[in-house]
Design a protein around this motif. Structure first.
Motif, PDB file in Angstrom:
ATOM      1  N   THR A  62       0.711  -1.199   0.084  1.00  0.00           N
ATOM      2  CA  THR A  62      -0.096   0.001   0.145  1.00  0.00           C
ATOM      3  C   THR A  62       0.814   1.304  -0.030  1.00  0.00           C
ATOM      4  O   THR A  62       1.946   1.023   0.067  1.00  0.00           O
ATOM      5  N   ILE A  63       0.246   2.370   0.012  1.00  0.00           N
ATOM      6  CA  ILE A  63       0.993   3.654  -0.237  1.00  0.00           C
ATOM      7  C   ILE A  63       1.522   4.011   1.423  1.00  0.00           C
ATOM      8  O   ILE A  63       1.001   3.297   2.475  1.00  0.00           O
ATOM      9  N   PRO A  64       2.815   4.501   1.724  1.00  0.00           N
ATOM     10  CA  PRO A  64       3.227   4.561   3.015  1.00  0.00           C
ATOM     11  C   PRO A  64       2.424   5.043   4.258  1.00  0.00           C
ATOM     12  O   PRO A  64       2.385   4.596   5.267  1.00  0.00           O
ATOM     13  N   GLU A  65       1.200   5.884   3.885  1.00  0.00           N
ATOM     14  CA  GLU A  65       0.164   6.309   4.771  1.00  0.00           C
ATOM     15  C   GLU A  65      -0.629   5.250   5.178  1.00  0.00           C
ATOM     16  O   GLU A  65      -1.322   5.521   6.239  1.00  0.00           O
ATOM     17  N   ALA A  66      -0.557   4.102   4.456  1.00  0.00           N
ATOM     18  CA  ALA A  66      -1.617   2.988   4.954  1.00  0.00           C
ATOM     19  C   ALA A  66      -0.812   2.007   5.681  1.00  0.00           C
ATOM     20  O   ALA A  66      -1.418   1.001   6.238  1.00  0.00           O
ATOM     21  N   HIS A  67       0.603   1.847   5.556  1.00  0.00           N
ATOM     22  CA  HIS A  67       1.184   0.588   6.185  1.00  0.00           C
ATOM     23  C   HIS A  67       1.125   0.263   7.508  1.00  0.00           C
ATOM     24  O   HIS A  67       0.874  -0.610   7.937  1.00  0.00           O
ATOM     25  N   HIS A  68       0.973   1.588   8.320  1.00  0.00           N
ATOM     26  CA  HIS A  68       0.833   1.389   9.823  1.00  0.00           C
ATOM     27  C   HIS A  68      -0.535   0.352  10.148  1.00  0.00           C
ATOM     28  O   HIS A  68      -0.510  -0.341  10.668  1.00  0.00           O
ATOM     29  N   ASP A  69      -1.566   1.042   9.565  1.00  0.00           N
ATOM     30  CA  ASP A  69      -2.826   0.315   9.637  1.00  0.00           C
ATOM     31  C   ASP A  69      -3.004  -1.061   8.967  1.00  0.00           C
ATOM     32  O   ASP A  69      -3.762  -1.963   9.816  1.00  0.00           O
ATOM     33  N   VAL A  70      -2.478  -1.175   7.871  1.00  0.00           N
ATOM     34  CA  VAL A  70      -2.273  -2.529   7.456  1.00  0.00           C
ATOM     35  C   VAL A  70      -1.626  -3.562   8.072  1.00  0.00           C
ATOM     36  O   VAL A  70      -2.001  -4.723   8.618  1.00  0.00           O
ATOM     37  N   THR A  71      -0.491  -3.144   8.527  1.00  0.00           N
ATOM     38  CA  THR A  71       0.403  -4.016   9.449  1.00  0.00           C
ATOM     39  C   THR A  71      -0.120  -4.235  10.771  1.00  0.00           C
ATOM     40  O   THR A  71      -0.073  -5.504  11.258  1.00  0.00           O
ATOM     41  N   LEU A  72      -0.655  -3.084  11.508  1.00  0.00           N
ATOM     42  CA  LEU A  72      -1.487  -3.481  12.590  1.00  0.00           C
ATOM     43  C   LEU A  72      -2.726  -4.602  12.363  1.00  0.00           C
ATOM     44  O   LEU A  72      -2.995  -5.277  13.451  1.00  0.00           O
ATOM     45  N   ALA A  73      -3.682  -4.090  11.381  1.00  0.00           N
ATOM     46  CA  ALA A  73      -4.693  -5.357  11.252  1.00  0.00           C
ATOM     47  C   ALA A  73      -4.041  -6.636  11.037  1.00  0.00           C
ATOM     48  O   ALA A  73      -4.323  -7.771  11.671  1.00  0.00           O
TER      49      ALA A  73
END
Length: 109
Positions: A62-73
């Motif tokens: 994903t785009i860098p701004e989405a990495h946090h949410d994807v990884t945590l999920a």
């Protein structure tokens, strides 16, 4: 990068691509079809794909701004993550991702 990763995974005898999630409706199905990836389940909801497909790992392109949410999920669902760079859009979010992997005892790379 999603298509490049999909090609590499599909070419591996040790991996099976089971799902493809994209926030754009029909984009995942179209990409899988164009790459000839039969059996790949497309979708727009990561949480649903994690629960239904139960993958061995997630490749986050994903785009860098989405990495946090994807990884945590993914980590919350008990799934290790291989992430594209940059790791996150901020250092605080990058640290939170590393901490989540450590708490879960799962690989994040």
């Amino acid at each position: 990068m999603g298509r490049a990763w999909a090609k590499n995974l599909a070419a591996s005898a040790d991996a099976q691509l089971v799902g493809w999630v994209d926030i754009r409706p029909d984009a995942a199905a179209q990409a899988a079809d164009e790459l000839g990836l039969a059996g790949v389940v497309p979708g727009t909801e990561l949480d649903r794909a994690l629960a239904e497909l139960r993958p061995d790992f997630v490749v986050d392109v994903t785009i860098p701004e989405a990495h946090h949410d994807v990884t945590l999920a993914a980590l919350a669902a008990g799934v290790p993550v291989l992430g594209e760079k940059p790791m996150a859009d901020t250092m605080d979010r990058a640290r939170a991702m590393v901490a989540a992997a450590e708490r879960a005892g799962l690989l994040y790379m």
